[in-house]
Design a protein around this motif. Structure first.
Motif, short mmCIF file in Angstrom:
data_model
loop_
_atom_site.label_atom_id
_atom_site.label_comp_id
_atom_site.label_asym_id
_atom_site.label_seq_id
_atom_site.Cartn_x
_atom_site.Cartn_y
_atom_site.Cartn_z
N VAL A 148 -11.59 24.63 -44.66
CA VAL A 148 -10.54 24.22 -43.73
C VAL A 148 -10.73 25.03 -42.46
N GLY A 149 -10.76 24.36 -41.31
CA GLY A 149 -10.93 25.04 -40.03
C GLY A 149 -9.80 24.70 -39.07
N LEU A 150 -9.23 25.71 -38.44
CA LEU A 150 -8.15 25.54 -37.46
C LEU A 150 -8.64 26.02 -36.10
N MET A 151 -8.28 25.29 -35.05
CA MET A 151 -8.76 25.65 -33.72
C MET A 151 -7.69 25.36 -32.67
N TRP A 152 -7.44 26.37 -31.83
CA TRP A 152 -6.46 26.25 -30.75
C TRP A 152 -7.18 26.22 -29.40
N ASP B 16 -22.85 29.79 -40.24
CA ASP B 16 -23.43 28.45 -40.36
C ASP B 16 -22.70 27.58 -41.37
N PHE B 17 -22.21 28.16 -42.48
CA PHE B 17 -21.57 27.35 -43.51
C PHE B 17 -20.45 26.48 -42.96
N PHE B 18 -19.74 26.97 -41.95
CA PHE B 18 -18.59 26.23 -41.42
C PHE B 18 -18.99 25.12 -40.45
N THR B 19 -20.27 24.82 -40.35
CA THR B 19 -20.73 23.73 -39.46
C THR B 19 -21.19 22.50 -40.23
N TYR B 20 -20.93 22.42 -41.55
CA TYR B 20 -21.40 21.31 -42.37
C TYR B 20 -20.27 20.39 -42.83
N ALA B 21 -19.13 20.42 -42.16
CA ALA B 21 -17.99 19.55 -42.50
C ALA B 21 -17.57 19.70 -43.96
N GLY B 22 -17.79 20.88 -44.54
CA GLY B 22 -17.35 21.16 -45.89
C GLY B 22 -18.27 20.65 -46.99
N ALA B 23 -19.33 19.92 -46.64
CA ALA B 23 -20.20 19.30 -47.65
C ALA B 23 -21.67 19.54 -47.31
N PRO B 24 -22.16 20.78 -47.44
CA PRO B 24 -23.56 21.07 -47.09
C PRO B 24 -24.58 20.30 -47.91
N GLY B 25 -24.23 19.91 -49.13
CA GLY B 25 -25.16 19.15 -49.94
C GLY B 25 -25.40 17.76 -49.37
N ALA B 26 -24.32 17.10 -48.96
CA ALA B 26 -24.44 15.76 -48.38
C ALA B 26 -24.92 15.80 -46.94
#
Length: 404
Positions: free
Chosen positions: A312-316, A134-144
């Protein structure tokens, strides 16, 4: 009205390493292989062809799963994990909101069960195409981008950067503003009128815009083009009323400290996608910072606290086989970078790292199978113990998704 459905099966397990006492406790609570499900049924209704009434029914059984936020390591929670303790396998109204345009450039959204991101013109990430941790679904800013859900409303303005069809600079600017209270359904606004200890009653907190409201106010400005997007966001959260971070996107200390007062959060996130599917991946990244100011009514010694996060997320796309997708991400779930206690120890070692790797097999147009592995270097942060103590979490799962 159209029905859109998604059912997800998850089979997986976790292993732990490090200090013996921590490993034994983790294995006792979250060491077994689990098989869980998440079901979503969405009814999308339009009365004019331009508006949308969204109704989502949802059920799941992740409450006691290691992939729910109540596991020994809350960071192993998945985005699809649903089903609170006592409510497993019960169908719940998970979304209920209405959205319509105002003129050519504005869109208004409101509802008794609306989520923060439902009121944003832009979601500033291309990652992931298939969610795992789940952490990787918050655009890097879970607080905001805490994705607070409740009663609220939002307005966004979005206009393309064109004077006319022949003079178009490309890209779109947007500005979004919203407010939501997770306690909007509760009519008692008085924080001080708490029930007697042992009465079995919950603290009477609620309302919209009251001291007892679980408030989340958000303002975002974004620019998007065909291949990239960038957004800056500010959010105010009443952390002492339960809004903001949770164990699935922050360390235990970060979650605990935000509960002492209100939180001001800032984030910058963006993405870039290649023009054509090739060996080069899409890149998504984001960073967030949160400042907690204690509520004077709370009896504590906290003066202030600062937490941060990034990813940082990379996707092919079409990786190895057309239609399949490969994804990998790394970052630091929200951790305490600075804390000030009155006359206390202000040194913390809360830093931690998270990683995930997954590959989605698109079996048919409606069925996909996604094996994934993930690793956390120090998920308990400061709560790991002494500076030299270690605790790690490695896990794997297979997620099968049916869409109809």
């Amino acid at each position: 009205t159209k029905l859109v459905g998604q059912t997800t099966f998850v089979v997986g397990a976790n292993t732990f390493g490090g200090e013996k006492d921590l490993v034994e406790a983790a294995e006792n609570q979250s060491g077994a292989t689990v098989f869980n499900y998440d079901m979503r049924l969405e009814l999308n209704t339009s009365f004019t062809g331009e508006d949308l009434l969204k109704t989502r029914l949802r059920a799941g059984n992740f409450a006691e799963s290691s992939f729910g936020s109540n596991g020994f390591n809350g960071l192993s929670a998945m985005e699809v994990a649903f089903g609170e303790a006592g409510d497993e396998n019960e169908v719940t109204v998970d979304r209920l909101w209405y959205q319509f345009p105002i003129g050519n450039d504005f869109t208004f959204t409101f509802g008794p069960m609306v989520r923060q991101d439902n009121m944003l013109a832009v979601w500033p990430s291309a990652y992931p195409a298939d969610t795992v941790i789940d952490f990787f679904t918050y655009a890097g800013a879970p607080g905001a981008y805490s994705l607070t859900k409740g009663g609220g409303a939002g307005l966004w303005w979005q206009q393309d950067n064109c004077d006319n069809a022949e003079n178009c600079g490309g890209g779109e600017w947007s500005v979004s503003a919203s407010y939501v209270s997770a306690n909007a359904d509760n009519a008692n606004p008085k924080r001080e009128d708490r029930p007697a200890a042992g009465s079995g009653l919950n603290d009477p907190t609620g309302g919209i815009g009251t001291d007892a409201a679980a408030s989340k106010a958000t303002a975002q400005i974004a620019f998007t083009d065909e291949q990239w997007g960038l957004a800056a966001v500010y959010s105010y959260s009443s952390g002492d009323n339960g809004v903001g971070l949770y164990p699935g996107n922050a360390t235990p200390l970060a979650v605990n400290l935000q509960g002492n007062g209100t939180q001001n959060s800032f984030g910058v996130s963006g993405y870039w996608m290649p023009e054509e599917t090739d060996w080069f991946p899409s890149i998504s990244a984001g960073w967030g910072i949160n400042s907690t100011s204690p509520n004077e009514e709370n009896d504590n010694t906290l003066d202030s606290a600062t937490t941060q996060s990034w990813y940082v997320g990379l996707m092919w796309d079409d990786a190895f086989i057309a239609g399949n997708t490969l994804g990998v991400a790394g970052g630091q779930p929200t951790f305490v970078t600075d804390v000030d206690f009155e006359g206390g120890d202000n040194d913390v070692e809360d830093a931690n790292y998270a990683f995930e790797l997954w590959y989605k097999f698109q079996v048919t147009d409606n069925i996909s199978v996604t094996p994934a592995i993930f690793y956390f270097t120090r998920p308990l942060g400061e709560n790991t113990g002494k500076e030299e103590d270690e605790f790690t979490n490695f896990g794997g799962l297979v997620k099968t998704t049916f869409k109809f």
